[in-house]
Design a protein around this motif. Structure first.
Motif, PDB file in Angstrom:
ATOM      1  N   THR A  16       0.805  -1.216   0.000  1.00 24.34           N
ATOM      2  CA  THR A  16       0.000   0.000   0.000  1.00 24.34           C
ATOM      3  C   THR A  16       0.836   1.262   0.000  1.00 24.34           C
ATOM      4  O   THR A  16       0.390   2.301  -0.431  1.00 24.34           O
ATOM      5  N   GLY A  17       2.063   1.204   0.468  1.00 23.83           N
ATOM      6  CA  GLY A  17       2.906   2.400   0.522  1.00 23.83           C
ATOM      7  C   GLY A  17       3.416   2.769  -0.859  1.00 23.83           C
ATOM      8  O   GLY A  17       3.660   1.940  -1.712  1.00 23.83           O
ATOM      9  N   GLY A  18       3.579   4.045  -1.107  1.00 26.19           N
ATOM     10  CA  GLY A  18       4.149   4.506  -2.349  1.00 26.19           C
ATOM     11  C   GLY A  18       3.245   4.373  -3.551  1.00 26.19           C
ATOM     12  O   GLY A  18       3.707   4.345  -4.672  1.00 26.19           O
ATOM     13  N   THR A  19       1.959   4.284  -3.320  1.00 27.05           N
ATOM     14  CA  THR A  19       1.027   4.180  -4.437  1.00 27.05           C
ATOM     15  C   THR A  19       0.997   5.498  -5.194  1.00 27.05           C
ATOM     16  O   THR A  19       0.831   6.554  -4.608  1.00 27.05           O
ATOM     17  N   LYS A  20       1.176   5.410  -6.489  1.00 26.98           N
ATOM     18  CA  LYS A  20       1.143   6.618  -7.307  1.00 26.98           C
ATOM     19  C   LYS A  20      -0.289   6.872  -7.750  1.00 26.98           C
ATOM     20  O   LYS A  20      -1.016   5.942  -8.069  1.00 26.98           O
ATOM     21  N   PRO A  21      -0.684   8.146  -7.785  1.00 28.25           N
ATOM     22  CA  PRO A  21      -2.048   8.459  -8.231  1.00 28.25           C
ATOM     23  C   PRO A  21      -2.246   8.079  -9.697  1.00 28.25           C
ATOM     24  O   PRO A  21      -1.312   8.156 -10.493  1.00 28.25           O
ATOM     25  N   PRO A  22      -3.452   7.682 -10.049  1.00 27.80           N
ATOM     26  CA  PRO A  22      -3.740   7.401 -11.459  1.00 27.80           C
ATOM     27  C   PRO A  22      -3.562   8.666 -12.293  1.00 27.80           C
ATOM     28  O   PRO A  22      -3.647   9.781 -11.786  1.00 27.80           O
ATOM     29  N   LYS A  23      -3.316   8.490 -13.571  1.00 25.77           N
ATOM     30  CA  LYS A  23      -3.077   9.636 -14.451  1.00 25.77           C
ATOM     31  C   LYS A  23      -4.352  10.398 -14.778  1.00 25.77           C
ATOM     32  O   LYS A  23      -4.286  11.535 -15.216  1.00 25.77           O
ATOM     33  N   ASP A  24      -5.511   9.778 -14.562  1.00 21.49           N
ATOM     34  CA  ASP A  24      -6.758  10.422 -14.949  1.00 21.49           C
ATOM     35  C   ASP A  24      -7.442  11.159 -13.796  1.00 21.49           C
ATOM     36  O   ASP A  24      -8.649  11.321 -13.785  1.00 21.49           O
ATOM     37  N   ILE A  25      -6.640  11.619 -12.818  1.00 27.23           N
ATOM     38  CA  ILE A  25      -7.177  12.460 -11.745  1.00 27.23           C
ATOM     39  C   ILE A  25      -6.343  13.740 -11.682  1.00 27.23           C
ATOM     40  O   ILE A  25      -5.289  13.834 -12.285  1.00 27.23           O
ATOM     41  N   LEU A  26      -6.850  14.701 -10.922  1.00 34.18           N
ATOM     42  CA  LEU A  26      -6.137  15.971 -10.752  1.00 34.18           C
ATOM     43  C   LEU A  26      -4.880  15.752  -9.923  1.00 34.18           C
ATOM     44  O   LEU A  26      -4.888  14.969  -8.967  1.00 34.18           O
TER      45      LEU A  26
END
Length: 114
Positions: A16-26
């Motif tokens: 769960t750590g270091g999860t990158k945000p999806p590209k289709d969000i702000l």
């Protein structure tokens, strides 16, 4: 048995750590900018002391639409982004660090100078 539980917990935490945000969000900065404006709009509506909650909602929704238009964001993208950040407390915390600093800065610049 306890060793197994600890191993499972470590695996879970490492995933769960270091999860990158999806590209289709702000991104964090844009989300924070919008949240600052939304919180200021909420404060503005609150200061109007409108008699009915319905009137407050109508005024706030109008201000919210203006914020979305200013940032060229539609409600679906905003809501998807907000849902992502709300479901990721670490990400939301870093967004609100930006929001808090910006609100403090705008509050200090709005204070009357002596």
């Amino acid at each position: 048995m306890r060793t197994f539980q600890w191993a499972v917990m470590l695996i879970f935490l490492s995933c769960t750590g270091g999860t990158k945000p999806p590209k289709d969000i702000l991104d964090k900065e844009k989300m924070a900018d919008m949240l600052v404006e939304i919180h200021l709009a909420e404060a503005k509506v609150s200061k109007l002391n409108l008699r009915s909650m319905d009137s407050s909602v109508v005024v706030f929704r109008k201000l919210q639409q203006e914020i979305w238009a200013k940032h060229k964001v539609d409600s679906a993208l905003y809501n998807k982004s907000y849902a992502y950040y709300a479901s990721n407390p670490e990400q939301l915390g870093s967004v609100y660090e930006i929001v808090t600093k910006a609100l403090a800065k705008s509050d200090s610049s709005a204070a009357p100078k002596k």
